[in-house]
Design a protein around this motif. Sequence first.
Motif, PDB file in Angstrom:
ATOM      1  N   SER A 214       0.832  -1.214   0.000  1.00 50.98           N
ATOM      2  CA  SER A 214       0.000   0.000   0.000  1.00 50.98           C
ATOM      3  C   SER A 214       0.864   1.261   0.000  1.00 50.98           C
ATOM      4  CB  SER A 214      -0.911   0.014   1.224  1.00 50.98           C
ATOM      5  OG  SER A 214      -1.763  -1.102   1.185  1.00 50.98           O
ATOM      6  N   LEU A 215       1.943   1.202   0.744  1.00 52.98           N
ATOM      7  CA  LEU A 215       2.845   2.361   0.843  1.00 52.98           C
ATOM      8  C   LEU A 215       3.387   2.731  -0.529  1.00 52.98           C
ATOM      9  CD1 LEU A 215       4.414   4.147   3.022  1.00 52.98           C
ATOM     10  CD2 LEU A 215       6.244   2.480   2.782  1.00 52.98           C
ATOM     11  N   VAL A 216       3.907   1.719  -1.224  1.00 50.34           N
ATOM     12  CA  VAL A 216       4.487   1.950  -2.549  1.00 50.34           C
ATOM     13  C   VAL A 216       3.391   2.319  -3.555  1.00 50.34           C
ATOM     14  CG1 VAL A 216       5.758   0.831  -4.430  1.00 50.34           C
ATOM     15  CG2 VAL A 216       6.461   0.457  -2.066  1.00 50.34           C
ATOM     16  N   LYS A 217       2.271   1.632  -3.457  1.00 50.15           N
ATOM     17  CA  LYS A 217       1.166   1.888  -4.401  1.00 50.15           C
ATOM     18  C   LYS A 217       0.699   3.345  -4.295  1.00 50.15           C
ATOM     19  CE  LYS A 217      -3.202   0.835  -3.722  1.00 50.15           C
ATOM     20  NZ  LYS A 217      -4.408   0.062  -3.427  1.00 50.15           N
ATOM     21  N   ASN A 218       0.513   3.828  -3.089  1.00 51.66           N
ATOM     22  CA  ASN A 218       0.057   5.210  -2.905  1.00 51.66           C
ATOM     23  C   ASN A 218       1.051   6.206  -3.490  1.00 51.66           C
ATOM     24  OD1 ASN A 218      -2.237   4.355  -1.622  1.00 51.66           O
ATOM     25  ND2 ASN A 218      -1.363   4.531   0.430  1.00 51.66           N
ATOM     26  N   PHE A 219       2.318   5.914  -3.285  1.00 54.40           N
ATOM     27  CA  PHE A 219       3.336   6.814  -3.825  1.00 54.40           C
ATOM     28  C   PHE A 219       3.283   6.841  -5.356  1.00 54.40           C
ATOM     29  CE2 PHE A 219       7.535   7.029  -5.817  1.00 54.40           C
ATOM     30  CZ  PHE A 219       7.857   8.337  -5.523  1.00 54.40           C
ATOM     31  N   ILE A 220       3.201   5.675  -5.976  1.00 49.81           N
ATOM     32  CA  ILE A 220       3.199   5.614  -7.443  1.00 49.81           C
ATOM     33  C   ILE A 220       1.942   6.272  -8.015  1.00 49.81           C
ATOM     34  CG2 ILE A 220       3.090   4.033  -9.415  1.00 49.81           C
ATOM     35  CD1 ILE A 220       4.917   2.153  -7.795  1.00 49.81           C
ATOM     36  N   LEU A 221       0.809   6.004  -7.386  1.00 53.31           N
ATOM     37  CA  LEU A 221      -0.450   6.575  -7.892  1.00 53.31           C
ATOM     38  C   LEU A 221      -0.456   8.098  -7.762  1.00 53.31           C
ATOM     39  CD1 LEU A 221      -3.114   4.016  -6.618  1.00 53.31           C
ATOM     40  CD2 LEU A 221      -2.078   4.184  -8.875  1.00 53.31           C
ATOM     41  N   LYS A 222       0.221   8.605  -6.754  1.00 50.69           N
ATOM     42  CA  LYS A 222       0.267  10.062  -6.577  1.00 50.69           C
ATOM     43  C   LYS A 222       1.293  10.709  -7.503  1.00 50.69           C
ATOM     44  CE  LYS A 222      -1.203  10.249  -1.757  1.00 50.69           C
ATOM     45  NZ  LYS A 222      -0.740  10.390  -0.366  1.00 50.69           N
ATOM     46  N   ASN A 223       2.133   9.894  -8.124  1.00 47.83           N
ATOM     47  CA  ASN A 223       3.192  10.431  -8.981  1.00 47.83           C
ATOM     48  C   ASN A 223       3.080   9.888 -10.396  1.00 47.83           C
ATOM     49  OD1 ASN A 223       5.295  12.026  -7.167  1.00 47.83           O
ATOM     50  ND2 ASN A 223       4.551  10.277  -5.988  1.00 47.83           N
ATOM     51  N   SER A 224       1.975  10.189 -11.004  1.00 48.73           N
ATOM     52  CA  SER A 224       1.747   9.890 -12.433  1.00 48.73           C
ATOM     53  C   SER A 224       1.718   8.406 -12.757  1.00 48.73           C
ATOM     54  CB  SER A 224       2.803  10.559 -13.319  1.00 48.73           C
ATOM     55  OG  SER A 224       3.004  11.879 -12.909  1.00 48.73           O
ATOM     56  N   GLY A 225       1.596   7.568 -11.784  1.00 46.81           N
ATOM     57  CA  GLY A 225       1.558   6.137 -12.053  1.00 46.81           C
ATOM     58  C   GLY A 225       0.153   5.586 -12.065  1.00 46.81           C
ATOM     59  N   ASP A 226       0.041   4.335 -12.459  1.00 45.19           N
ATOM     60  CA  ASP A 226      -1.256   3.666 -12.414  1.00 45.19           C
ATOM     61  C   ASP A 226      -1.090   2.258 -11.837  1.00 45.19           C
ATOM     62  OD1 ASP A 226      -0.398   1.966 -14.541  1.00 45.19           O
ATOM     63  OD2 ASP A 226      -0.871   3.581 -15.942  1.00 45.19           O
ATOM     64  N   HIS A 227      -2.192   1.573 -11.703  1.00 45.68           N
ATOM     65  CA  HIS A 227      -2.159   0.265 -11.037  1.00 45.68           C
ATOM     66  C   HIS A 227      -1.340  -0.780 -11.796  1.00 45.68           C
ATOM     67  CE1 HIS A 227      -5.614   2.034  -8.921  1.00 45.68           C
ATOM     68  NE2 HIS A 227      -5.247   1.240  -7.938  1.00 45.68           N
ATOM     69  N   THR A 228      -1.206  -0.602 -13.119  1.00 42.69           N
ATOM     70  CA  THR A 228      -0.520  -1.635 -13.915  1.00 42.69           C
ATOM     71  C   THR A 228       0.970  -1.706 -13.592  1.00 42.69           C
ATOM     72  OG1 THR A 228      -0.244  -0.015 -15.673  1.00 42.69           O
ATOM     73  CG2 THR A 228      -2.160  -1.465 -15.835  1.00 42.69           C
ATOM     74  N   VAL A 229       1.559  -0.573 -13.185  1.00 40.97           N
ATOM     75  CA  VAL A 229       3.010  -0.566 -12.925  1.00 40.97           C
ATOM     76  C   VAL A 229       3.335  -0.837 -11.463  1.00 40.97           C
ATOM     77  CG1 VAL A 229       3.535   0.981 -14.848  1.00 40.97           C
ATOM     78  CG2 VAL A 229       3.039   1.937 -12.598  1.00 40.97           C
ATOM     79  N   VAL A 230       2.343  -0.749 -10.620  1.00 43.41           N
ATOM     80  CA  VAL A 230       2.602  -0.885  -9.174  1.00 43.41           C
ATOM     81  C   VAL A 230       3.223  -2.245  -8.855  1.00 43.41           C
ATOM     82  CG1 VAL A 230       1.546  -0.999  -6.895  1.00 43.41           C
ATOM     83  CG2 VAL A 230       0.799   0.737  -8.496  1.00 43.41           C
TER      84      VAL A 230
END
Lengths: 187, 335
Positions: free
Chosen positions: A33-49
């Motif tokens: 969850s920690l990493v996912k939240n960071f990626i989603l907040k920084n131009s990322g999406d669920h596919t790269v998490v």
Amino acid sequence: MFGIGSLNDQAILERIKQGDESVLVLVYNKHYSLVKNFILKNSGDHTVVDDIMQDTIIAVWKNANKPAFLLQSKLSTYILAIAKNLWFKELKKRSKFKLVDETNQLNKAIDTQKNNLDDGIIAEMVNEMDETCKKLLSYFYFDGYSTRMIADKLNFANADTVKSKKYQCFKKLQASVLAKYNKADLI
Amino acid sequence: MEDEKQYHLIDDYLSGELQGTALDKFKIDLKHSDKLRQQVDLQSAIIKKIIAHREAELKAILKKEQHSTFKAISIKSNIRIAMSIAASVILLVATYFYLSKQQPNVNSTFVADNQTDEVKKKHKIKNKRRKDTSTKRHLATTHVLPANEIGLSVQDATDFDVVEEIEVPMTEDYVERDISKDAIVKSDKIVIERDELIGTRLFSLQSLDYATNTQYKNLDATEQTVNTPNSKVGTKAEIKMEDKQTASQAEIDIPQGSKINVEYWKSVVNFKGYIYDGTKVQLYGIPQNKVLIFKELDNRIYLALDNKHYFIEKNKTYKKFSEVSNPTLLNILND
């Protein structure tokens, strides 16, 4: 089986150094969850998490097995730092990729195809190795275990035996790769 | 042996462990030897693949565990939903059985909280009546209870919203009245009774005005002089004024003809009185065989019954009989 909640950071690192692969899953689930939240907040999406998270855990595994490794912060902070680096590297790669013109892209694709062919042969040969050789080479090149530790894990007499066995396994693999490569090259 | 030595040397070079003069010497050799360069490239490629293989192996473990975790979460959530549905169904079934056991029994004195307002009201009335008429309970089971017997005043009895809802058992008498549609059956259990019209008669109206007019005509001239504040001798005109003050101030329109229509009614609560709307008189509690005389005096109607005189005043609701007490007026009426 212990839950990760009952393990402190040092205990987790100890288990990683002992080669306990099950602890990787616990670390993964705890920090997902920690990493996912960071990626989603920084131009990322669920596919790269998932990919970034896996690479992060692998990096933690590899680094923790290095003899000089010393954890100077909380494990979660360390994991997030690795994830950040990986994600920013990925973003940089993506932005660079956009600037490449079509010609370069075509040439690169041809080269990649050739390399993939070679890489495919090698990967196939690695898979076909016997389990002991596979483990020995993996422990040495990937996990970074010392020959003494490998001797303990794989029940070899001593470090010299491991060193000798490692050479034999590698030569065997190299011979099979060369044989396959030449054959493919002839075709 | 030479190969093994070279393999370890390349290994150290690729891992960065080769340092110092050994590294310099190796770099010079690498620059001048194609065979060594090829060997380094090959060994480097194989090592990369070994690393990649191990990495893929670990990722596979993570993916496998990840899927099994999600699957477990999914199964857990499915089990939760199923459990919730099952609990709801059990709750509904239990509620149904509980409520079905608590169905209101008409003959029972127990009134459940969840019964309808209609049933509660019915029980309330029954309980009230049961308290008041505990000694005369047997009467209530056969027929409509008279208002005076159940201890209700006429005023209370006129509150039809409360009292008219009386349960009557299916006796023979009841069946007859049911056929005559006097009783309105709303359902199988609740019976609402109304007032019952017994009969209609036409009475001649005895006008006393002519007699009095002739008597008073001569007095009109002296009335103003005689009717002084200090006068102690009352005239007939003065008496009439006095009676007017005691009577209702409502305007009365007496039918122009000498006949008056009278209806005999039986009240559900045995009310005794009348309703006079200006055209007909509805009498309650007066038997048809009684001798009635209706008299008219000064645009007002009086009823003579059993040697007594009662005022009949125009009204829209039930009114009790009010007896004439003024002796002078009684003398006139008796004349």
